[in-house]
Design an enzyme around this catalytic site. Structure first.
Site, mmCIF file in Angstrom:
data_model
loop_
_atom_site.group_PDB
_atom_site.id
_atom_site.type_symbol
_atom_site.label_atom_id
_atom_site.label_comp_id
_atom_site.label_asym_id
_atom_site.label_seq_id
_atom_site.Cartn_x
_atom_site.Cartn_y
_atom_site.Cartn_z
ATOM 1 N N CYS A 70 0.832 -1.199 0.000
ATOM 2 C CA CYS A 70 0.000 0.000 0.000
ATOM 3 C C CYS A 70 0.873 1.258 0.000
ATOM 4 O O CYS A 70 1.708 1.434 0.893
ATOM 5 C CB CYS A 70 -0.927 0.011 1.215
ATOM 6 S SG CYS A 70 -1.885 1.543 1.375
ATOM 7 N N CYS A 73 0.530 3.569 3.381
ATOM 8 C CA CYS A 73 1.036 3.162 4.691
ATOM 9 C C CYS A 73 2.400 3.813 4.930
ATOM 10 O O CYS A 73 3.075 4.224 3.981
ATOM 11 C CB CYS A 73 1.176 1.638 4.753
ATOM 12 S SG CYS A 73 -0.402 0.755 4.862
ATOM 13 N N HIS A 116 -3.845 0.936 8.351
ATOM 14 C CA HIS A 116 -4.381 0.530 7.051
ATOM 15 C C HIS A 116 -5.783 -0.051 7.162
ATOM 16 O O HIS A 116 -6.595 0.095 6.237
ATOM 17 C CB HIS A 116 -3.445 -0.501 6.411
ATOM 18 C CG HIS A 116 -3.895 -0.984 5.067
ATOM 19 N ND1 HIS A 116 -3.613 -0.307 3.892
ATOM 20 C CD2 HIS A 116 -4.635 -2.073 4.706
ATOM 21 C CE1 HIS A 116 -4.148 -0.962 2.869
ATOM 22 N NE2 HIS A 116 -4.776 -2.022 3.332
ATOM 23 N N ASN A 156 -13.960 9.305 -0.774
ATOM 24 C CA ASN A 156 -14.639 8.172 -1.391
ATOM 25 C C ASN A 156 -14.292 6.940 -0.574
ATOM 26 O O ASN A 156 -13.113 6.689 -0.306
ATOM 27 C CB ASN A 156 -14.157 7.935 -2.828
ATOM 28 C CG ASN A 156 -14.411 9.121 -3.730
ATOM 29 O OD1 ASN A 156 -15.387 9.836 -3.573
ATOM 30 N ND2 ASN A 156 -13.522 9.338 -4.690
ATOM 31 N N HIS A 167 -6.579 1.952 1.879
ATOM 32 C CA HIS A 167 -6.164 2.705 3.072
ATOM 33 C C HIS A 167 -7.125 3.880 3.296
ATOM 34 O O HIS A 167 -7.556 4.527 2.346
ATOM 35 C CB HIS A 167 -4.750 3.234 2.861
ATOM 36 C CG HIS A 167 -4.079 3.699 4.108
ATOM 37 N ND1 HIS A 167 -3.133 2.952 4.766
ATOM 38 C CD2 HIS A 167 -4.223 4.829 4.839
ATOM 39 C CE1 HIS A 167 -2.706 3.605 5.827
ATOM 40 N NE2 HIS A 167 -3.372 4.760 5.895
ATOM 41 N N HIS A 169 -8.425 7.223 3.389
ATOM 42 C CA HIS A 169 -7.896 8.481 2.866
ATOM 43 C C HIS A 169 -8.983 9.244 2.122
ATOM 44 O O HIS A 169 -10.027 8.692 1.773
ATOM 45 C CB HIS A 169 -6.723 8.228 1.919
ATOM 46 C CG HIS A 169 -7.128 7.651 0.585
ATOM 47 N ND1 HIS A 169 -7.551 6.344 0.433
ATOM 48 C CD2 HIS A 169 -7.207 8.208 -0.658
ATOM 49 C CE1 HIS A 169 -7.850 6.120 -0.838
ATOM 50 N NE2 HIS A 169 -7.659 7.235 -1.514
ATOM 51 N N GLN A 171 -9.423 13.079 -0.540
ATOM 52 C CA GLN A 171 -8.716 13.889 -1.522
ATOM 53 C C GLN A 171 -9.154 15.345 -1.417
ATOM 54 O O GLN A 171 -10.188 15.656 -0.840
ATOM 55 C CB GLN A 171 -8.982 13.368 -2.935
ATOM 56 C CG GLN A 171 -8.534 11.932 -3.155
ATOM 57 C CD GLN A 171 -8.814 11.454 -4.566
ATOM 58 O OE1 GLN A 171 -8.247 11.961 -5.530
ATOM 59 N NE2 GLN A 171 -9.700 10.478 -4.694
#
Length: 353
Positions: A70, A73, A116, A156, A167, A169, A171
């Site tokens: 990933c 991470c 994660h 999303n 993971h 997250h 934007q």
């Protein structure tokens, strides 16, 4: 909050946001990366009047890597990722495969936690507040870029939404134009203001919703409700009760209460369809007033706009998704299978589950 800015091996900016003021961030990106080359171009649709970003370089972006590869991470020994340090609280960095770049805007990735296997709903209130502070700081910084007219923070979640990295997250998109969705709101604001002799449409909507049957959660400074004309099966709008145009204008009381309200809302979303279902896929989208000129929206100023977050899922019932088919995709006319009143009732029911 402590903020530390650094550069990745290919020149992209990376920023650590830490809970502790004494945290030292001096790790160096050891990857042999070439400078990022992007092909982002914004084209105007003459018939619809909107804009489309053409970004062919995104075809090569990372797609569903195994967990031990990933890129979000922390870096560990010989496993090098986008984050050079071996741990972090919140990290923001320029997207390696941006939809918008250069004169066409900017795209950033926000990593909510180094864990994660977590999700936003798993964060503590302190961690969620740090994410809010990072969103606010990035909104401020990006708004000063000469090409940027609007800043959009969003998350999303779920493969059904199209997420390619598991993971936790989100934007941030910094657009070089006012987005079509925001333009529609501004036109409605202008029309309502003129028709009523100066009344604010957001204020009128909130007053109506607060007195109705679709309120899901209410605190001292925030309220969450399913809108009267919800587009999605389960859709909730979260507003500060005091109208402000953007994240920067939130006062300390609203910032303090936000994690409590938002985390509870996300946890209810995960309980909508029962404990046997996989995590609910969703989009969480912050709507902020544009930083560009508003002359085309007669009589509307930035202060007329109301900051709010829209949270919705494309799952309409257990094991079934809401697809944007002919009417939605072809004509932009949504058809919702779940009555908003029933959706609000269900979101209230799962509070004690």
């Amino acid at each position: 909050m402590k903020k530390t800015s650094t550069r990745l091996a290919d020149g992209r900016e990376l920023i650590y946001y830490d809970l502790r003021d004494d945290t030292v961030r001096d790790a160096v990106d050891r990857r042999p990366l070439d400078r990022t080359i992007t092909t982002s171009e914004v084209r105007r649709d003459a018939l619809l009047g909107d804009s489309v970003a053409i970004a062919s370089h995104r075809q090569g972006r990372t797609y569903h890597p195994p967990a031990d590869e990933c890129p979000l991470c922390p870096s560990m020994s010989d496993r090098l990722s986008e984050i050079p340090d071996s741990t972090y609280d919140v990290v923001v960095f320029e997207n390696r495969f941006p939809s918008l770049a250069g004169d066409s805007g900017r795209c950033e990735v926000v990593c909510f936690t180094s864990d994660h296997d977590a999700s936003f709903a798993d964060l503590t209130e302190e961690q969620a507040r740090l994410v809010l502070d990072a969103w606010t700081d990035r909104t401020s910084e990006l708004s000063h870029l000469p090409s940027v007219e609007q800043v959009f923070c969003f998350e999303n979640r779920g493969e059904e939404i199209g997420v390619t990295l598991g993971h936790p997250h989100g934007q941030i998109y910094a657009y070089p134009f006012i987005t079509p969705r925001t333009a529609l709101m501004l036109r409605s604001l202008a029309a309502h203001k003129e028709a009523t002799g100066g009344e604010n449409l957001f204020d009128a909507v909130l007053e109506q919703e607060l007195a109705g049957e679709r309120v899901v959660l209410e605190g001292e400074h925030w309220m969450a409700f399913v809108p009267h004309a919800a587009h999605w099966p389960y859709e909730v709008h979260l507003y500060p009760k005091r109208r402000v145009p953007d994240l920067l204008a939130l006062d300390e009381a609203a910032r303090t209460e936000f994690p409590q309200i938002y985390l509870e809302l996300l946890r209810r979303f995960d309980r909508i369809f029962g404990s046997g279902e996989p995590p609910t896929p969703y989009i969480a989208a912050w709507h902020q007033a544009p930083f560009g000129a508003l002359e085309e929206f007669d009589g509307v100023t930035r202060d007329d706009f109301a900051l709010h977050l829209e949270l919705f899922t494309i799952r309409r019932t257990s094991g079934k998704l809401k697809f944007l088919a002919g009417s939605e995709s072809g004509m932009n006319v949504f058809i919702n299978d779940v009555p908003p009143e029933r959706a609000a009732e269900r979101l209230r029911e799962v509070a004690s589950s």
